[in-house]
Design a protein around this motif. Structure first.
Motif, PDB file in Angstrom:
ATOM      1  N   VAL A 163       0.824  -1.215   0.000  1.00 31.88           N
ATOM      2  CA  VAL A 163       0.000   0.000   0.000  1.00 31.88           C
ATOM      3  C   VAL A 163       0.858   1.265   0.000  1.00 31.88           C
ATOM      4  O   VAL A 163       0.728   2.104  -0.899  1.00 31.88           O
ATOM      5  CB  VAL A 163      -0.980   0.002   1.184  1.00 31.88           C
ATOM      6  CG1 VAL A 163      -1.741   1.312   1.238  1.00 31.88           C
ATOM      7  CG2 VAL A 163      -1.958  -1.145   1.057  1.00 31.88           C
ATOM      8  N   ARG A 187      -5.614   5.929   0.787  1.00 34.00           N
ATOM      9  CA  ARG A 187      -5.259   4.544   0.469  1.00 34.00           C
ATOM     10  C   ARG A 187      -5.236   3.678   1.729  1.00 34.00           C
ATOM     11  O   ARG A 187      -5.750   2.557   1.747  1.00 34.00           O
ATOM     12  CB  ARG A 187      -3.887   4.482  -0.214  1.00 34.00           C
ATOM     13  CG  ARG A 187      -3.896   4.949  -1.662  1.00 34.00           C
ATOM     14  CD  ARG A 187      -2.495   4.889  -2.236  1.00 34.00           C
ATOM     15  NE  ARG A 187      -2.469   5.247  -3.638  1.00 34.00           N
ATOM     16  CZ  ARG A 187      -2.637   4.397  -4.652  1.00 34.00           C
ATOM     17  NH1 ARG A 187      -2.850   3.117  -4.386  1.00 34.00           N
ATOM     18  NH2 ARG A 187      -2.593   4.800  -5.899  1.00 34.00           N
ATOM     19  N   MET A 190      -8.835   3.138   3.013  1.00 36.77           N
ATOM     20  CA  MET A 190      -9.558   2.163   2.207  1.00 36.77           C
ATOM     21  C   MET A 190      -9.040   0.748   2.470  1.00 36.77           C
ATOM     22  O   MET A 190      -9.822  -0.212   2.550  1.00 36.77           O
ATOM     23  CB  MET A 190      -9.415   2.491   0.717  1.00 36.77           C
ATOM     24  CG  MET A 190     -10.186   1.539  -0.200  1.00 36.77           C
ATOM     25  SD  MET A 190     -10.019   1.971  -1.942  1.00 36.77           S
ATOM     26  CE  MET A 190     -10.914   3.543  -1.953  1.00 36.77           C
ATOM     27  N   ALA A 191      -7.724   0.629   2.625  1.00 34.50           N
ATOM     28  CA  ALA A 191      -7.148  -0.690   2.903  1.00 34.50           C
ATOM     29  C   ALA A 191      -7.664  -1.235   4.227  1.00 34.50           C
ATOM     30  O   ALA A 191      -8.026  -2.419   4.331  1.00 34.50           O
ATOM     31  CB  ALA A 191      -5.618  -0.596   2.925  1.00 34.50           C
ATOM     32  N   VAL A 193     -10.483  -0.510   5.745  1.00 30.70           N
ATOM     33  CA  VAL A 193     -11.902  -0.873   5.601  1.00 30.70           C
ATOM     34  C   VAL A 193     -12.046  -2.212   4.891  1.00 30.70           C
ATOM     35  O   VAL A 193     -12.832  -3.074   5.307  1.00 30.70           O
ATOM     36  CB  VAL A 193     -12.663   0.230   4.842  1.00 30.70           C
ATOM     37  CG1 VAL A 193     -14.069  -0.245   4.469  1.00 30.70           C
ATOM     38  CG2 VAL A 193     -12.743   1.494   5.680  1.00 30.70           C
ATOM     39  N   MET A 194     -11.302  -2.404   3.821  1.00 32.34           N
ATOM     40  CA  MET A 194     -11.391  -3.652   3.069  1.00 32.34           C
ATOM     41  C   MET A 194     -10.935  -4.848   3.897  1.00 32.34           C
ATOM     42  O   MET A 194     -11.524  -5.925   3.837  1.00 32.34           O
ATOM     43  CB  MET A 194     -10.550  -3.548   1.791  1.00 32.34           C
ATOM     44  CG  MET A 194     -11.155  -2.646   0.728  1.00 32.34           C
ATOM     45  SD  MET A 194     -12.785  -3.239   0.192  1.00 32.34           S
ATOM     46  CE  MET A 194     -13.124  -2.088  -1.137  1.00 32.34           C
ATOM     47  N   ALA A 236     -11.228  -7.416  -3.370  1.00 27.42           N
ATOM     48  CA  ALA A 236     -11.353  -6.325  -2.404  1.00 27.42           C
ATOM     49  C   ALA A 236      -9.988  -5.725  -2.084  1.00 27.42           C
ATOM     50  O   ALA A 236      -9.816  -4.498  -2.035  1.00 27.42           O
ATOM     51  CB  ALA A 236     -12.031  -6.832  -1.136  1.00 27.42           C
ATOM     52  N   MET A 237      -8.999  -6.585  -1.866  1.00 28.53           N
ATOM     53  CA  MET A 237      -7.654  -6.088  -1.581  1.00 28.53           C
ATOM     54  C   MET A 237      -7.062  -5.386  -2.794  1.00 28.53           C
ATOM     55  O   MET A 237      -6.350  -4.383  -2.677  1.00 28.53           O
ATOM     56  CB  MET A 237      -6.750  -7.244  -1.153  1.00 28.53           C
ATOM     57  CG  MET A 237      -7.083  -7.851   0.188  1.00 28.53           C
ATOM     58  SD  MET A 237      -6.898  -6.702   1.587  1.00 28.53           S
ATOM     59  CE  MET A 237      -8.612  -6.296   1.872  1.00 28.53           C
ATOM     60  N   ASP A 238      -7.344  -5.915  -3.982  1.00 23.13           N
ATOM     61  CA  ASP A 238      -6.831  -5.296  -5.193  1.00 23.13           C
ATOM     62  C   ASP A 238      -7.411  -3.892  -5.379  1.00 23.13           C
ATOM     63  O   ASP A 238      -6.701  -2.960  -5.757  1.00 23.13           O
ATOM     64  CB  ASP A 238      -7.174  -6.167  -6.399  1.00 23.13           C
ATOM     65  CG  ASP A 238      -6.588  -5.626  -7.694  1.00 23.13           C
ATOM     66  OD1 ASP A 238      -5.357  -5.492  -7.774  1.00 23.13           O
ATOM     67  OD2 ASP A 238      -7.369  -5.324  -8.619  1.00 23.13           O
ATOM     68  N   LYS A 239      -8.717  -3.722  -5.088  1.00 26.00           N
ATOM     69  CA  LYS A 239      -9.349  -2.409  -5.193  1.00 26.00           C
ATOM     70  C   LYS A 239      -8.782  -1.423  -4.179  1.00 26.00           C
ATOM     71  O   LYS A 239      -8.773  -0.218  -4.401  1.00 26.00           O
ATOM     72  CB  LYS A 239     -10.866  -2.540  -4.983  1.00 26.00           C
ATOM     73  CG  LYS A 239     -11.587  -3.275  -6.101  1.00 26.00           C
ATOM     74  CD  LYS A 239     -11.461  -2.539  -7.425  1.00 26.00           C
ATOM     75  CE  LYS A 239     -12.242  -3.244  -8.531  1.00 26.00           C
ATOM     76  NZ  LYS A 239     -12.065  -2.561  -9.836  1.00 26.00           N
ATOM     77  N   ALA A 240      -8.284  -1.953  -3.059  1.00 21.13           N
ATOM     78  CA  ALA A 240      -7.687  -1.096  -2.038  1.00 21.13           C
ATOM     79  C   ALA A 240      -6.209  -0.836  -2.305  1.00 21.13           C
ATOM     80  O   ALA A 240      -5.529  -0.203  -1.489  1.00 21.13           O
ATOM     81  CB  ALA A 240      -7.864  -1.734  -0.660  1.00 21.13           C
ATOM     82  N   MET A 242      -3.875  -3.197  -2.579  1.00 25.33           N
ATOM     83  CA  MET A 242      -3.040  -4.159  -1.862  1.00 25.33           C
ATOM     84  C   MET A 242      -2.903  -5.439  -2.679  1.00 25.33           C
ATOM     85  O   MET A 242      -3.523  -5.605  -3.728  1.00 25.33           O
ATOM     86  CB  MET A 242      -3.635  -4.465  -0.489  1.00 25.33           C
ATOM     87  CG  MET A 242      -3.804  -3.247   0.395  1.00 25.33           C
ATOM     88  SD  MET A 242      -4.504  -3.639   2.017  1.00 25.33           S
ATOM     89  CE  MET A 242      -3.102  -4.392   2.797  1.00 25.33           C
TER      90      MET A 242
END
Length: 575
Positions: A163, A187, A190-191, A193-194, A236-240, A242
């Motif tokens: 991240v 970033r 968001m990470a 939260v995900m 989800a991690m990719d969208k954040a 990560m």
């Protein structure tokens, strides 16, 4: 894609992979190195026929294998076990990333007039290959070893470091430089939260969905739901921003406490093996030998410098964190390569102008070649560790951190935990004999697990389930399945997977008893006939026949394979 072109590519890839892997395993160099060399041979950068020119697309697709690998690792990693690694995770892992970034950036500063590119190169090369290292540890059964656990902790922290690394690229490039802290803060928020969403879904939502499907015996939907949960967590991690593999690991870890964990692992394992093989081939295809040959000495110097820097820093840090010299040596050599996430980082850096075309080709080559050297470097580390231990007169094995099933070291596996299986398990437990049981009735598993019995949901006829950790120390399998045909299939499979174990089985009648013995069962007991024999024995005792005489008669009947009663109705029943 043209079907004929696809068929040609598939045949070329399979033939070259079969030959390469066979040769490399024959010479003790391992499967991974064989697959990497396969990629070089069938890649677009070498003379002769090739599979495809879309190497980046292939590599991105095959990273699904890495996602699945980390999901399976998560299934073996209970949250408590991860918490016990917190010192290695946040201490050793963070220090490794920071010190390697600074040292490697300092090295590359010798070749660049400004700090921007060296910083990106240092941060990227500080990461190691989760795919190669975890696969090697799993192949050798060393994930639970001291060096395996420490290496895993470092790799997990590296995934978390993705991240800030991605947020660093536009800052270095001067993009949105007016508010870099806000960008990083968004970033990180968001990470966080995900991560919380993935953990919540893995703990509450997914187990309930699996339980619903298992109770209704929707086996295909069960597998697809587990697969979807893994990919949703990865997405989800990719969208954040990560690592997708981190999301899959977290989902797997949350499901590790579920009674369905072993069945999920058994269902996923065959697919993971295929995708991981393709990933290693794709990495090999990334090696552009012609481009690297233009400056061979400079390239070789970069490879050597990165490997040496990482080995020295990792070895020193491991010693500082109380890890023994032998394990520290293994860890240092095992994590000395570049990581697959570097492909993504350098691609982003190139798009923003931080890395020029020549540096991009060199960086991709360094990652690929260091991955290629990893199996041999790991062998050097093992040899040095063994030499050190022998010089001190010690054994070669590391201490083990074991999972729930491994800690119990079950000596007995009970297939089917109904009334018969429960009775056997209760007697074994009261005698202090550790066991593990499987049943495909979700409600039954739930009932006995709430009472503390080591029962898991699973199909005993699943070959991958029998190859899991649950079978490693098993000496005896007790088949209590009441369906004769299913029992025979299970016995045949168990005998093929574990020819050394003893198998005793429950049989409905003599015909099933004979079929089970032909399938490899050491001893089968026809329950209806055995109940009849006990009833006859008590009848004789009630009529004054001595107990010893009665027991001798029963032993004679069993020794003669129930010859006295084989002409009766028991022998006429079908299995």
């Amino acid at each position: 894609m043209d079907p004929h072109s696809f068929l040609y590519s598939a045949v070329l890839l399979l033939v070259v992979a079969a030959v390469s892997v066979t040769l490399f395993r024959h010479f003790g160099l391992g499967t991974i190195l064989g697959l990497l060399v396969t990629g070089i041979i069938v890649g677009p950068h070498t003379p002769g026929p090739f599979v495809t020119t879309e190497v980046d697309s292939v590599r991105q697709f095959t990273e699904i294998g890495v996602v699945m690998l980390l999901f399976l690792i998560g299934l073996e990693m209970k949250p408590k076990r991860l918490w016990s690694l917190r010192r290695m995770l946040f201490g050793l892992g963070s220090m490794q990333v920071l010190l390697c970034t600074v040292a490697i950036a300092g090295y590359f500063r010798l070749f660049y007039p400004q700090w921007e590119t060296p910083i990106l190169l240092g941060a990227s090369f500080a990461l190691s290959s989760t795919a190669i290292v975890i696969q090697m540890l799993r192949d050798k059964g060393e994930v639970a070893s001291e060096h395996g656990q420490a290496a895993f902790a470092v790799l997990l922290l590296q995934d978390l470091a993705v991240v800030p690394l991605l947020a660093l690229i536009p800052v270095i490039a001067g993009v949105h430089s007016s508010a870099p802290s806000d960008s990083l803060g968004v970033r990180l928020g968001m990470a966080a939260v995900m991560v919380l969403l993935v953990l919540a879904c893995g703990h509450y939502l997914v187990p309930r969905a699996l339980d619903y499907l298992a109770r209704r015996k929707h086996h295909e939907a069960f597998f697809l739901t587990a697969l979807a949960a893994m990919f949703v967590a990865a997405l989800a991690m990719d969208k954040a921003g990560m690592s997708m593999a981190l999301g899959a690991f977290l989902m797997g870890m949350m499901l590790s406490t579920s009674r369905y964990s072993l069945q999920i692992e058994a269902s996923m394992e065959p697919h993971k093996g295929l995708l991981m093989s393709l990933f290693f081939v794709a990495v090999g295809m990334s090696v552009d030998l012609a481009a690297l040959a233009q400056h061979p000495f400079a390239f070789a110097g970069h490879v050597l410098a990165i490997i040496v820097i990482k080995i020295v820093i990792l070895f020193a840090l491991c010693l500082a964190f109380g890890i023994g010299i032998a394990s520290a040596t293994k860890i240092a050599f095992l994590l000395s390569q570049g990581g697959e996430f570097g492909f993504v980082v350098f691609g982003a850096g190139k798009a923003l102008g931080v890395v020029d075309d020549a540096s991009f080709v060199t960086a991709i080559g360094v990652i690929s070649v260091t991955m290629l050297l990893t199996p041999m470097l790991a062998k050097v580390g093992v040899w040095l560790a063994a030499r050190h231990l022998r010089s001190r007169g010690l054994g070669l094995n590391d201490p083990q951190w074991t999972s729930e099933i491994e800690r119990a070291a079950p000596r007995v596996l009970i297939a089917g935990y109904g009334r018969v299986g429960h009775t056997v398990g209760t007697i074994l437990g009261s005698s202090g004999i550790p066991y593990v049981a499987f049943d495909n009735e979700a409600a039954l598993v739930d009932q006995w697990r709430t009472e503390g019995h080591p029962v898991f949901y699973g199909d005993i006829c699943n070959r991958e389930l029998l190859r899991s950790a649950a079978m490693q120390a098993v000496e005896l399998v007790v088949l209590t399945i009441d369906d004769g045909a299913s029992a025979v299939r299970a016995a045949t499979l168990i005998r093929s997977v574990a020819p050394q174990v003893q198998i005793v089985a429950r049989a409905g009648n003599l015909a099933t008893c004979d079929a089970l013995r032909r399938a490899g069962v050491n001893q089968a007991y026809p329950e209806a006939l055995e109940a009849s024999l006990r009833l006859a024995a008590h009848s004789l005792e009630a009529l004054g026949i001595a107990n010893d005489d009665t027991e001798m008669l029963l032993r004679g009947l069993r020794t003669s394979d129930y010859g006295m009663v084989r002409d009766g109705p028991e022998a006429l029943d079908k299995p």
